[in-house]
Design a protein around this motif. Structure first.
Motif, PDB file in Angstrom:
ATOM      1  N   GLN A   8       0.825  -1.204   0.000  1.00  0.00           N
ATOM      2  CA  GLN A   8       0.000   0.000   0.000  1.00  0.00           C
ATOM      3  C   GLN A   8       0.864   1.261   0.000  1.00  0.00           C
ATOM      4  OE1 GLN A   8      -2.850   0.042   3.200  1.00  0.00           O
ATOM      5  NE2 GLN A   8      -4.383  -0.776   1.793  1.00  0.00           N
ATOM      6  N   ILE A  11       2.541   1.958  -3.547  1.00  0.00           N
ATOM      7  CA  ILE A  11       1.762   2.204  -4.770  1.00  0.00           C
ATOM      8  C   ILE A  11       2.080   3.570  -5.406  1.00  0.00           C
ATOM      9  CG2 ILE A  11      -0.598   2.632  -5.622  1.00  0.00           C
ATOM     10  CD1 ILE A  11      -1.462   0.148  -4.052  1.00  0.00           C
ATOM     11  N   ILE A  15       3.712   4.152  -9.308  1.00  0.00           N
ATOM     12  CA  ILE A  15       3.177   5.026 -10.359  1.00  0.00           C
ATOM     13  C   ILE A  15       4.247   6.021 -10.819  1.00  0.00           C
ATOM     14  CG2 ILE A  15       1.458   6.836 -10.819  1.00  0.00           C
ATOM     15  CD1 ILE A  15      -0.376   5.212  -8.811  1.00  0.00           C
ATOM     16  N   LYS A  37      -2.044  -1.116 -25.536  1.00  0.00           N
ATOM     17  CA  LYS A  37      -2.898  -2.269 -25.192  1.00  0.00           C
ATOM     18  C   LYS A  37      -2.193  -3.184 -24.194  1.00  0.00           C
ATOM     19  CE  LYS A  37      -5.396  -2.421 -29.562  1.00  0.00           C
ATOM     20  NZ  LYS A  37      -5.452  -3.101 -30.856  1.00  0.00           N
ATOM     21  N   THR A  39       0.137  -2.338 -21.971  1.00  0.00           N
ATOM     22  CA  THR A  39       0.185  -1.694 -20.651  1.00  0.00           C
ATOM     23  C   THR A  39      -1.189  -1.738 -19.988  1.00  0.00           C
ATOM     24  OG1 THR A  39       1.888  -0.202 -21.475  1.00  0.00           O
ATOM     25  CG2 THR A  39       0.796   0.434 -19.430  1.00  0.00           C
ATOM     26  N   THR A  40      -2.222  -1.434 -20.763  1.00  0.00           N
ATOM     27  CA  THR A  40      -3.574  -1.434 -20.198  1.00  0.00           C
ATOM     28  C   THR A  40      -3.920  -2.838 -19.684  1.00  0.00           C
ATOM     29  OG1 THR A  40      -4.180   0.267 -21.793  1.00  0.00           O
ATOM     30  CG2 THR A  40      -5.985  -0.843 -20.667  1.00  0.00           C
ATOM     31  N   LEU A  43      -2.099  -3.477 -16.420  1.00  0.00           N
ATOM     32  CA  LEU A  43      -2.661  -2.737 -15.286  1.00  0.00           C
ATOM     33  C   LEU A  43      -4.005  -3.339 -14.851  1.00  0.00           C
ATOM     34  CD1 LEU A  43      -1.756   0.907 -16.424  1.00  0.00           C
ATOM     35  CD2 LEU A  43      -0.607  -0.478 -14.692  1.00  0.00           C
ATOM     36  N   VAL A  47      -5.021  -4.796 -11.117  1.00  0.00           N
ATOM     37  CA  VAL A  47      -6.225  -4.458 -10.340  1.00  0.00           C
ATOM     38  C   VAL A  47      -7.019  -5.736 -10.048  1.00  0.00           C
ATOM     39  CG1 VAL A  47      -8.419  -3.208 -10.423  1.00  0.00           C
ATOM     40  CG2 VAL A  47      -6.347  -2.112 -11.258  1.00  0.00           C
ATOM     41  N   PHE A 238      -4.873  -9.378 -26.097  1.00  0.00           N
ATOM     42  CA  PHE A 238      -4.709  -8.465 -24.959  1.00  0.00           C
ATOM     43  C   PHE A 238      -5.934  -8.548 -24.042  1.00  0.00           C
ATOM     44  CE2 PHE A 238      -2.203  -6.199 -28.304  1.00  0.00           C
ATOM     45  CZ  PHE A 238      -0.965  -6.282 -27.682  1.00  0.00           C
ATOM     46  N   ILE A 241      -9.380 -11.469 -19.825  1.00  0.00           N
ATOM     47  CA  ILE A 241     -10.023 -12.753 -19.480  1.00  0.00           C
ATOM     48  C   ILE A 241      -9.231 -13.904 -20.101  1.00  0.00           C
ATOM     49  CG2 ILE A 241     -12.141 -14.135 -19.678  1.00  0.00           C
ATOM     50  CD1 ILE A 241     -12.533 -11.717 -17.896  1.00  0.00           C
TER      51      ILE A 241
ATOM     52  N   PRO B   9      -4.781   4.973  -6.534  1.00  0.00           N
ATOM     53  CA  PRO B   9      -4.186   4.062  -7.529  1.00  0.00           C
ATOM     54  C   PRO B   9      -4.921   4.069  -8.861  1.00  0.00           C
ATOM     55  CG  PRO B   9      -4.363   2.967  -5.412  1.00  0.00           C
ATOM     56  CD  PRO B   9      -5.084   4.276  -5.287  1.00  0.00           C
ATOM     57  N   GLY B  12      -3.890   6.992 -10.709  1.00  0.00           N
ATOM     58  CA  GLY B  12      -2.532   6.739 -11.189  1.00  0.00           C
ATOM     59  C   GLY B  12      -2.524   5.868 -12.438  1.00  0.00           C
ATOM     60  N   ILE B  13      -3.355   4.831 -12.421  1.00  0.00           N
ATOM     61  CA  ILE B  13      -3.445   3.926 -13.578  1.00  0.00           C
ATOM     62  C   ILE B  13      -3.968   4.684 -14.799  1.00  0.00           C
ATOM     63  CG2 ILE B  13      -4.830   2.001 -14.481  1.00  0.00           C
ATOM     64  CD1 ILE B  13      -4.465   0.694 -11.696  1.00  0.00           C
ATOM     65  N   ILE B  16      -1.266   6.834 -16.210  1.00  0.00           N
ATOM     66  CA  ILE B  16      -0.246   6.085 -16.974  1.00  0.00           C
ATOM     67  C   ILE B  16      -0.786   5.702 -18.363  1.00  0.00           C
ATOM     68  CG2 ILE B  16       1.005   3.881 -17.075  1.00  0.00           C
ATOM     69  CD1 ILE B  16       1.196   4.238 -13.937  1.00  0.00           C
ATOM     70  N   VAL B  17      -2.012   5.218 -18.401  1.00  0.00           N
ATOM     71  CA  VAL B  17      -2.616   4.857 -19.699  1.00  0.00           C
ATOM     72  C   VAL B  17      -2.658   6.087 -20.606  1.00  0.00           C
ATOM     73  CG1 VAL B  17      -4.754   4.086 -20.830  1.00  0.00           C
ATOM     74  CG2 VAL B  17      -3.919   2.899 -18.791  1.00  0.00           C
ATOM     75  N   VAL B  20       0.877   6.891 -21.831  1.00  0.00           N
ATOM     76  CA  VAL B  20       1.331   5.926 -22.848  1.00  0.00           C
ATOM     77  C   VAL B  20       0.682   6.266 -24.183  1.00  0.00           C
ATOM     78  CG1 VAL B  20       1.310   3.491 -23.555  1.00  0.00           C
ATOM     79  CG2 VAL B  20       1.795   4.088 -21.185  1.00  0.00           C
ATOM     80  N   GLY B  25       1.999   5.358 -27.767  1.00  0.00           N
ATOM     81  CA  GLY B  25       1.943   3.940 -27.409  1.00  0.00           C
ATOM     82  C   GLY B  25       0.918   3.133 -28.166  1.00  0.00           C
ATOM     83  N   MET B  75       0.593  -7.713 -32.996  1.00  0.00           N
ATOM     84  CA  MET B  75       0.098  -7.604 -31.610  1.00  0.00           C
ATOM     85  C   MET B  75       0.666  -6.319 -31.031  1.00  0.00           C
ATOM     86  SD  MET B  75      -1.752  -9.875 -29.945  1.00  0.00           S
ATOM     87  CE  MET B  75      -1.136  -9.885 -28.282  1.00  0.00           C
ATOM     88  N   TYR B 108      -7.209 -21.540 -25.956  1.00  0.00           N
ATOM     89  CA  TYR B 108      -8.043 -20.374 -25.634  1.00  0.00           C
ATOM     90  C   TYR B 108      -7.226 -19.079 -25.731  1.00  0.00           C
ATOM     91  CZ  TYR B 108     -11.340 -17.548 -22.891  1.00  0.00           C
ATOM     92  OH  TYR B 108     -12.214 -16.591 -22.476  1.00  0.00           O
TER      93      TYR B 108
END
Lengths: 300, 144
Positions: A8, A11, A15, A37, A39-40, A43, A47, A238, A241, B9, B12-13, B16-17, B20, B25, B75, B108
Motif C-alpha cells: 500500500q 503504490i 506510479i 494495449k 500496458t492497459t 494494469l 487491479v 490483450f 479474461i 491508484p 494513477g493507472i 499512466i494509460v 502511454v 503507445g 500484436m 483459448y
C-alpha cells in the motif's frame, strides 16, 4: 506490534517510477517501450489481482492462524526475527516460483505474468487472478509453523512483492558485481522473463539470487544473446479474461480428453508443454533441441 | 477503510494509460515480408515462403527445414508468432470471394486467425501446404 503494509505504501512510488520509465523511453534515454494495449492489459491484471485476492485474505489468514497454533518455536518481533524471516520467506518464494514454472497446475495461474512480449515496470503488475485458487500460498505455511507472527509473515511477503517491482525494467543495465552476485536484479530477472531456450525456467529468485546459485538454476544475462520476452507460445490477445484463464482452459480440456487418469494427472502436474507421447515442448525439451542444433551446426 | 486507498491508484493507472497513449503507445506494427522473415529469424526459424495480408495485420510463413507453418499477427508493436502442430489446430477453412483462409485453434489463448489470399497463385500454394494440417475443410479436433 503493528507493521506497515509495504504494498500500500509503495503504490505511489510504483506510479511515479512507471512515469519516469516511460519518460526515459520517450526521450530515448533508455531503450524502454510501452505499448498502449499491452500496458492497459497489465494494469487491469494488477487491479484484478487485488480484487480476486480480497476474498482469500480470510482463508489464508485463517489457515496460517490455525497452523500457528502448532508452532515449533515462539518467535516474537525481535530484531533477529526480521532477519530470519527475510531469508526464510525468500527461500519459500524461490520454491513457490520454481513450482509455478515446473508444474502446469501452478503454471496455469502464473503464466499470465509472463504473457507480455514487453518488459517494463507495468509487466510487474501483470499478476495472477487465480494463484489463491491454485493454493500457491501453501508454500509459505512453514513460516507460521516455525512460529513467525502472522503480521511478520504478511510484512515479509509485502516487502518481497515491492522489491520485485523495480527489477521489471530494461532501463537498468548491469549493477556492480557484488550486488549482482547477491541480489535479484533487473539483469537476472530479464533472463527469467525471456523465452530464449538457454534462459527458460531460470532465475526464480525473489530478492536474493543466491538461491538460484545454490540450487543450480542461475543463468547470467548474456549481452550476445538479447532476451526475447513472453512465453514459448505467445498468446495473441490483450483480452484480460483470455490472459488470466487461457492456460486453465487448455489444461482442463487436455485433462478431460485424456484416455486415462494417469495421463490426465500428467497434463495437470507434469511440466508445461508435457505430452504423454514424449513429443511435448517442455523447457527441457526445447533446451535439448537447441543443444542438438548447435552440435549439428558445429559438425557441418 | 479510507476510500482514497482505492481512488488514488485508479487515478494513477488512468494517468499512466493516458501518458502511454500521448507518447505514441498506440502504434501497431505493420507486417511486411522482410519484417516477417526477420521476426522468424530472431526465433531461430527460416522462412521459405511468406504471404502477408494486404492490411499488414496477419501473415503466413512456411518454415524451411521444419515442414511447419508459422502464423503471425500484429500484436501492438510486436508480431506474435505461432508455430502450431497439427493437433493445435481445430479447424482450417478457405471460403469467400476473395478467398479467405481462416484458422481456429485449440488454445483459448489463440483467437481465430484470418488472412485474405487474393491472388490465385498464393491460394494454390497455401492450399497444398495446409493439406498437411488436414483436409481443407472445417476439421474438428477429436483429441486422438
Amino acid at each position: 506490534m503493528n507493521l506497515p503494509q509495504p504494498v500500500q505504501l509503495a503504490i505511489p512510488a510504483f506510479i511515479v517510477l512507471m512515469i519516469m520509465e516511460l519518460a526515459l523511453g520517450y526521450f530515448r534515454v533508455r531503450a524502454v517501450r510501452y505499448e498502449l494495449k499491452d500496458t492497459t492489459a497489465s494494469l487491469i491484471m494488477g487491479v484484478g489481482n487485488l480484487a480476486t485476492g480480497i476474498p482469500f485474505v480470510v482463508v489464508v489468514y485463517g489457515l496460517f492462524a490455525w497452523i500457528h497454533q502448532y508452532r515449533l518455536f515462539d518467535i516474537g518481533f525481535q530484531w533477529w526475527a526480521f532477519v530470519a524471516i527475510f531469508f526464510a520467506q525468500d527461500l519459500c518464494y524461490y520454491w513457490f516460483h520454481r513450482l509455478s514454472h515446473e508444474h502446469r497446475f501452478w503454471w496455469a495461474s502464473h503464466i499470465n505474468h509472463h504473457s507480455s512480449q514487453h518488459y517494463n515496470l507495468s509487466t510487474a503488475l501483470r499478476q495472477t487472478w487465480t494463484g489463491n485458487v491454485a493454493g500457491t500460498f501453501i508454500v509459505y505455511t512453514p513460516l507460521p509453523l516455525l512460529g513467525f507472527p502472522l503480521k511478520l509473515v504478511a510484512f515479509s511477503m509485502g516487502i518481497s512483492l515491492v522489491y520485485q517491482f523495480w527489477i521489471h525494467t530494461e532501463a537498468v543495465g548491469r549493477l556492480p558485481r557484488p550486488i549482482e552476485w547477491i541480489f535479484n536484479t533487473p539483469s537476472h530477472h530479464r533472463v527469467h522473463h525471456a523465452t530464449n531456450p538457454r534462459y527458460l525456467d531460470r532465475n526464480y529468485a525473489g530478492i536474493l539470487i543466491i538461491w538460484d546459485r545454490l540450487f543450480g538454476t542461475f543463468v547470467p544475462e548474456d549481452p550476445a544473446e538479447p532476451c526475447r520476452y513472453g512465453i514459448v507460445r505467445q498468446i495473441a490477445t490483450f483480452n484480460p479474461i483470455r490472459i488470466a484463464f487461457h492456460e486453465w482452459v487448455d489444461m482442463i480440456r487436455d485433462a478431460r480428453q485424456a484416455p486415462d487418469l494417469r495421463t490426465a494427472a500428467g497434463y495437470l502436474f507434469h511440466a508445461p508443454g508435457w505430452r504423454p507421447d514424449g513429443t511435448g515442448r517442455t523447457s527441457a525439451a526445447i533446451r535439448a533441441e537447441e543443444r542438438q542444433q548447435v552440435a549439428d551446426h558445429r559438425k557441418s | 477503510m479510507d476510500p482514497t486507498e482505492f481512488i488514488l491508484p485508479l487515478i494513477g493507472i488512468a494517468l499512466i494509460v493516458l501518458l502511454v497513449w500521448l507518447s505514441g503507445g498506440q502504434r501497431t506494427v505493420t507486417l511486411t515480408r522482410e519484417g516477417v522473415r526477420e521476426a522468424l529469424a530472431a526465433e531461430g526459424y527460416e522462412a521459405a515462403t511468406v504471404t502477408v495480408a494486404d492490411d499488414g495485420h496477419t501473415a503466413l510463413a512456411w518454415l524451411e527445414g521444419r515442414n511447419a507453418l508459422a502464423i503471425l499477427r500484429s500484436m501492438g508493436d510486436h508480431p506474435a508468432i505461432l508455430v502450431p502442430g497439427p493437433d493445435d489446430i481445430r479447424g482450417i477453412v478457405i471460403n469467400g470471394d476473395p478467398p479467405r483462409l481462416q484458422v481456429r485453434f485449440r488454445s483459448y489463448g489463440q483467437p481465430p486467425f484470418a488472412i485474405a489470399l487474393n491472388d490465385p497463385e498464393s491460394l494454390d500454394r497455401w492450399r497444398k501446404v495446409l493439406m498437411l494440417y488436414g483436409e481443407l475443410a472445417t476439421r474438428r479436433h477429436t483429441g486422438s
